[in-house]
Enzyme design. Sequence first.
Site, PDB file in Angstrom:
ATOM      1  CG  HIS A  89       8.533 -10.942   9.095  1.00  0.00           C
ATOM      2  ND1 HIS A  89       7.250 -10.571   9.445  1.00  0.00           N
ATOM      3  CD2 HIS A  89       8.987 -11.690  10.127  1.00  0.00           C
ATOM      4  CE1 HIS A  89       6.961 -11.074  10.630  1.00  0.00           C
ATOM      5  NE2 HIS A  89       7.996 -11.766  11.060  1.00  0.00           N
ATOM      6  CG  ASP A 120       5.155  -9.114   7.141  1.00  0.00           C
ATOM      7  OD1 ASP A 120       5.872  -9.723   6.319  1.00  0.00           O
ATOM      8  OD2 ASP A 120       5.377  -9.139   8.365  1.00  0.00           O
ATOM      9  CB  SER A 193       6.079 -13.940  12.700  1.00  0.00           C
ATOM     10  OG  SER A 193       6.467 -12.897  13.565  1.00  0.00           O
ATOM     11  N   GLY A 249      -3.734   7.845  -8.855  1.00  0.00           N
ATOM     12  CA  GLY A 249      -2.715   8.753  -9.365  1.00  0.00           C
ATOM     13  C   GLY A 249      -2.866  10.180  -8.889  1.00  0.00           C
ATOM     14  CB  VAL A 250      -4.552  12.130  -6.629  1.00  0.00           C
ATOM     15  CG1 VAL A 250      -5.391  12.330  -7.871  1.00  0.00           C
ATOM     16  CG2 VAL A 250      -5.205  11.117  -5.687  1.00  0.00           C
TER      17      VAL A 250
END
Length: 457
Positions: A89, A120, A193, A249-250
């Site tokens: 960010h 991030d 940050s 993939g569940v």
Amino acid sequence: MRAEARGVPESFADLAEQVSPAVVNITTSTLIAQETQPHPMVPEGSPFEDFFRDFFDNERGDQPRSRRSSALGSGFVISEDGFIVTNNHVIDGADEILVEFYNGRGTLTAEVIGTDPNTDIALLKVEPEEALPFVSFGDSDVMRVGDWVMAVGNPLGQGFSVSAGIISARGRELSGTYDDFIQTDAAINRGNSGGPLFNMGGEVIGVNTAILSPTGGSIGIGFSMASNVVTKVVDQLKEFGETRRGWLGVRIQDMTEDLADAMELDSTAGALVTDVPDGPAKDAGIEPGDLILSFDGQDVPDTRGLVRIVGDAPVGKTVRVVVLRDGETQTLRVTLGRREDAVASDDGGQPPAPPAPEEKTVLGMEIAEMTDTLREELGLDANANGLVILTIDEASEAWEKGLRAGDVIEEAAQSRVTSIGDFEDKIAEARDGGRQSVLLLVRRAGDPRFVALSVAE
């Protein structure tokens, strides 16, 4: 045995002097289009509306002016040849990224190697004329609540600054799937940050990312993404310029005590499969209702744990997945896909309440068998089957468990139900078998989940 608390360090000066040369200030600039001047307020439909529009369009030549917007953040050097870690960010959408080095060592322009919005994290690269001071990552998993830590960065754009405190909590989850935040009371403010959180050995054990504050300033609740998450992301960004997480993939949900009781289990460990769309899991034979107990040799504690384990697994790797199905364990071999390539579709819409065909009230729910009219009303596929909830008693347990009008009950006791008779039979079987509840598979707007309802009369 009595644990001895470590004393407060006499000073953080030696540590600050050791690591500060590797911490950088980051300034970004973004070109933003803006109108050259405001338009006068002219009532809509006024005869002067077209005149003023044409006049001002000619004055600016239909070319809006632009201005540069600047932002400040922090980062740290992880290699002598100029790789730098910061928050996504901090640099997201920037046209230019400038990196200022400690103690007047100069400023360099950075390029973005790769970003990961999920954690991030962003990886930058500068081209220095000489080797840069850098810091190394430590093992965040060995850090304990109460350990001393030190944050370094550029708070509120005031330049290099050091703050110290302790780890207040571990394993915090804010909003992301892969979150593993260290909470600290070391002062972190806007501008910090992307800066590093150090242990007392000078190793980076977190990347300062967010604060919790009603005022916008530090109140002693700051969050740093744990280094053991960051290092995996950085390694992939450095190698591929993007992340490549494993994909099973569940669709899954956590086990609860009432679900465990309905399935006659003694533990709530594992991840319960609610749906298996086209993908690696379906190809391997995993089915809705399976309880995933182990993945690639690691026990699965819950859904969050499974997501983290799968995400850390290499794309294309074939792994062993142990599932509990019909009271017995099975081991399946799954070749993982890439999560970033998986296309997820979820409109999040709420189905409308259907009209009332022939109906019956069971367990506080007024239900009806599926018809073409109901399929059309609910926007379901032509082959959709089950029982549709028409209305529901708000004083019932079903309401408390989140069931609503328009939900479709597809399974009861892990068997398909297409008639009210089927449903009543499964409830009777549960009662006759001495069970306290019956397990339902319910689908809403394409999203399935399991719910356990009491069958007590």
